[in-house]
Motif scaffolding. Structure first.
Motif, short mmCIF file in Angstrom:
data_model
loop_
_atom_site.label_atom_id
_atom_site.label_comp_id
_atom_site.label_asym_id
_atom_site.label_seq_id
_atom_site.Cartn_x
_atom_site.Cartn_y
_atom_site.Cartn_z
N TYR A 106 68.24 48.31 41.43
CA TYR A 106 69.19 47.23 41.13
C TYR A 106 69.11 46.85 39.66
O TYR A 106 68.23 47.29 38.93
CB TYR A 106 68.91 46.03 42.04
CG TYR A 106 69.05 46.37 43.50
CD1 TYR A 106 70.30 46.34 44.12
CD2 TYR A 106 67.94 46.73 44.27
CE1 TYR A 106 70.44 46.66 45.46
CE2 TYR A 106 68.07 47.07 45.60
CZ TYR A 106 69.33 47.03 46.19
OH TYR A 106 69.47 47.36 47.52
N PRO A 107 70.02 46.00 39.17
CA PRO A 107 70.09 45.74 37.72
C PRO A 107 68.87 45.01 37.16
O PRO A 107 68.24 44.19 37.83
CB PRO A 107 71.34 44.85 37.58
CG PRO A 107 72.12 45.05 38.84
CD PRO A 107 71.12 45.34 39.89
N LEU A 108 68.55 45.34 35.92
CA LEU A 108 67.67 44.53 35.09
C LEU A 108 68.55 43.92 34.02
O LEU A 108 69.06 44.63 33.16
CB LEU A 108 66.56 45.38 34.46
CG LEU A 108 65.76 44.70 33.34
CD1 LEU A 108 64.97 43.51 33.89
CD2 LEU A 108 64.84 45.69 32.64
N ILE A 109 68.74 42.61 34.08
CA ILE A 109 69.58 41.91 33.11
C ILE A 109 68.66 41.25 32.08
O ILE A 109 67.81 40.44 32.44
CB ILE A 109 70.47 40.84 33.77
CG1 ILE A 109 71.36 41.48 34.84
CG2 ILE A 109 71.31 40.13 32.73
CD1 ILE A 109 72.39 42.43 34.30
N SER A 110 68.83 41.61 30.82
CA SER A 110 68.00 41.07 29.74
C SER A 110 68.81 40.08 28.92
O SER A 110 69.94 40.38 28.51
CB SER A 110 67.48 42.19 28.84
OG SER A 110 66.69 43.11 29.57
N VAL A 111 68.23 38.91 28.69
CA VAL A 111 68.92 37.85 27.94
C VAL A 111 67.98 37.33 26.86
O VAL A 111 66.85 36.93 27.15
CB VAL A 111 69.32 36.67 28.87
CG1 VAL A 111 70.15 35.65 28.08
CG2 VAL A 111 70.07 37.16 30.08
N ASN A 112 68.45 37.34 25.62
CA ASN A 112 67.69 36.72 24.53
C ASN A 112 68.19 35.29 24.40
O ASN A 112 69.28 35.04 23.88
CB ASN A 112 67.90 37.48 23.23
CG ASN A 112 67.01 36.96 22.11
OD1 ASN A 112 66.61 35.80 22.10
ND2 ASN A 112 66.70 37.81 21.15
N CYS A 113 67.40 34.34 24.88
CA CYS A 113 67.83 32.94 24.91
C CYS A 113 68.08 32.38 23.51
O CYS A 113 68.84 31.43 23.35
CB CYS A 113 66.79 32.09 25.63
SG CYS A 113 66.52 32.57 27.36
N ALA A 114 67.42 32.97 22.50
CA ALA A 114 67.58 32.48 21.14
C ALA A 114 68.86 32.99 20.50
O ALA A 114 69.29 32.47 19.47
CB ALA A 114 66.38 32.89 20.29
N GLY A 140 69.65 41.01 43.43
CA GLY A 140 68.87 42.11 43.98
C GLY A 140 67.89 42.71 42.99
O GLY A 140 66.98 43.44 43.38
N GLY A 141 68.09 42.43 41.70
CA GLY A 141 67.24 43.02 40.67
C GLY A 141 66.38 41.99 39.97
O GLY A 141 65.85 41.07 40.59
N SER A 142 66.26 42.14 38.65
CA SER A 142 65.38 41.29 37.86
C SER A 142 66.15 40.68 36.69
O SER A 142 67.05 41.32 36.13
CB SER A 142 64.19 42.09 37.31
OG SER A 142 63.50 42.78 38.33
N LEU A 143 65.80 39.45 36.34
CA LEU A 143 66.37 38.78 35.18
C LEU A 143 65.25 38.57 34.17
O LEU A 143 64.25 37.93 34.46
CB LEU A 143 66.97 37.43 35.57
CG LEU A 143 67.57 36.63 34.41
CD1 LEU A 143 68.87 37.28 33.92
CD2 LEU A 143 67.83 35.18 34.81
#
Length: 465
Positions: free
Chosen positions: A190-198, A233-236
């Motif tokens: 399932y997806p790995l969604i990567s977010v740079n909060c900065a 279903g994946g990871s954040l």
């Protein structure tokens, strides 16, 4: 060997990705648009398509429909993050945000191919092969004992549903740890969604994470799915989570407590099944004392902590990493026979590496380009250009006990240099000026300020500072 098609209209990016994948051993074709891809190739005959989101003519997401049997990795910028979420809903297997580094792209490609080219889909679902393919030792380099401990911890934590907080300075590879955790877990398909909060403006962070309803605010002309929901279903992976504003922290706490989200402008909540992985280079514990970070959120995130050691604490890995970069970057610039002189190796080991592995890679690339022969010398590395502040101070070199700063407690003997720095500053900043602190630590005021910023240690105003 897997065949990969690159669809990118910017020549520089297309060429860079092509060279990177060719050096990694893949068979690569590249075009500048979806139309060119169909004219010169059969897109559905490739093992993977890497496409920019915005292209001349039809967008890259159109390849999801025109090559239904081939996984599509979408490249996008944070300015187009919402469109990236939409592309995941349309069927893209993953997206990667620009600018990306070499390791990040290769890890994404390897992860997708390991899942989609496995002979038995049931094996991918159970996670057995995914754990092998996502082993941290294949994603990151680390022969020293501190990194081996990190790898062991990743292998133990990855198969669980535990929330993980990754701590480490900028450039140490926090996103690679997050990718290893995801690919080594049952959530790998399932997806790995990567977010740079900065990197997301404060006014948009809640809408990006949680989504919004039509008309929720000015400019919300249609409903949008948030990044948390896109990771279903994946990871954040929330990088630089210490930069989250207070309101977003409160909403994220509810996600961790109740496993549910509520879109901006909505009165309805919905359940989500997402594993949370967070990372920061700041001292979140110190931030809770100053009110910059919620204490309850900190303890929710800090169920399991993985600390990535800075490069200066990985003396045994510096030359190994340098040689690996020398091979890949030497080929990239057409100089595959490059080597390091003894003086260059000594300079690499003595330098403090405030930018960590990323800075080391940049230094090797710069030296590879400037080198006229086959041997890289210390002058080509240019590590002393900013003065001696970034060299390991004699007062903090292991084994030199005569001039070390005085210890304030008896329990600091087993601390790392970075831990010792934090301990010493927090214990003494109420009674010492910044100049006195810097003198005791054997560094300049500028270095003291930079390390405060890097470690998230707030400065207290004291007389004379």
């Amino acid at each position: 060997m897997p065949r990969i098609l690159i669809v990118e209209d910017e020549d520089i990016i297309r060429s860079a990705v092509r060279k990177l994948l060719l050096h990694a051993g893949y068979t690569v074709e590249d075009v500048s648009s979806v139309e060119d891809a169909e004219q010169h190739h059969d897109p559905d005959s490739f093992d993977l398509i890497i496409s920019d989101l915005r292209l001349p003519g039809v967008p890259g997401t159109e390849l999801i429909h025109r090559a239904p049997n081939t996984p599509v990795l979408i490249m996008t910028s944070y300015a187009s993050l919402r469109s990236a979420v939409d592309s995941m809903k349309m069927g893209a297997v993953e997206y990667i945000a620009k600018p990306f580094d070499h390791d990040e792209m290769l890890a994404a490609v390897e992860g997708i191919l390991s899942r989609t080219m496995a002979p038995d889909p049931e094996e991918r679902t159970t996670g057995t092969d995914a754990r092998e393919d996502g082993d941290p030792a294949t994603i990151m380099y680390g022969e020293c004992e501190p990194m081996q401990r990190v790898f062991t911890l990743i292998r133990k934590v990855a198969p669980t549903e535990t929330t993980v907080l990754i701590q480490g300075e900028s450039g140490t590879g926090k996103e690679l740890v997050a990718r290893a955790l995801h690919l080594s877990s049952p959530r790998a398909p399932y997806p790995l969604i990567s977010v740079n909060c900065a990197a997301i403006p404060e006014s948009l962070i809640e809408s990006e994470l949680f989504g919004h309803e039509k008309g929720a605010f000015t400019g919300a002309v249609s409903a949008r799915t948030g990044l948390i929901e896109a990771a279903e279903g994946g990871s954040l992976f929330l990088d630089e989570i210490g930069e989250l504003p207070a309101e977003a922290q409160a909403r994220l706490l509810r996600v961790l407590q109740e496993s549910e989200i509520r879109k901006v402008g909505s009165t309805q909540s919905r359940k989500v099944n997402v594993r949370m992985i967070a990372a920061t280079h700041r001292n979140l514990k110190a931030m809770t004392r100053t009110g910059e970070f919620r204490e309850d959120l900190y303890y929710r995130l800090n169920v399991m902590q993985i600390r990535i050691p800075p490069l200066r604490e990985r003396q045994g890995d510096i030359l190994g990493l340098a040689r690996r970069f020398l091979v890949t970057l030497g080929k990239k610039v057409g100089k595959p026979e490059l080597s390091l002189s003894p003086g260059a190796m000594q300079a690499l080991q003595r330098y403090r590496w405030p930018g960590n592995v990323r800075e080391l890679e940049n230094a090797i690339e710069r030296a590879s380009i400037l080198c006229d022969g086959t041997v890289i010398t210390p002058s080509l590395l240019d590590l002393d250009s900013e003065g001696d502040d970034e060299l390991i101070p004699e007062t903090l070199v292991e084994g030199n006990h005569e001039q070390q700063p005085p210890r304030t407690t008896d329990n600091t003997s087993d601390l790392s240099l970075e831990d010792y720095f934090q301990h010493f500053v927090l214990e003494n900043q109420d009674r010492m000026s910044e100049t006195e602190l810097a003198q005791k630590l054997g560094i300049s005021r500028k270095s003291l300020w930079e390390r405060r910023q890097r470690l998230g240690i707030p400065r207290k105003k004291t007389p004379g500072s």
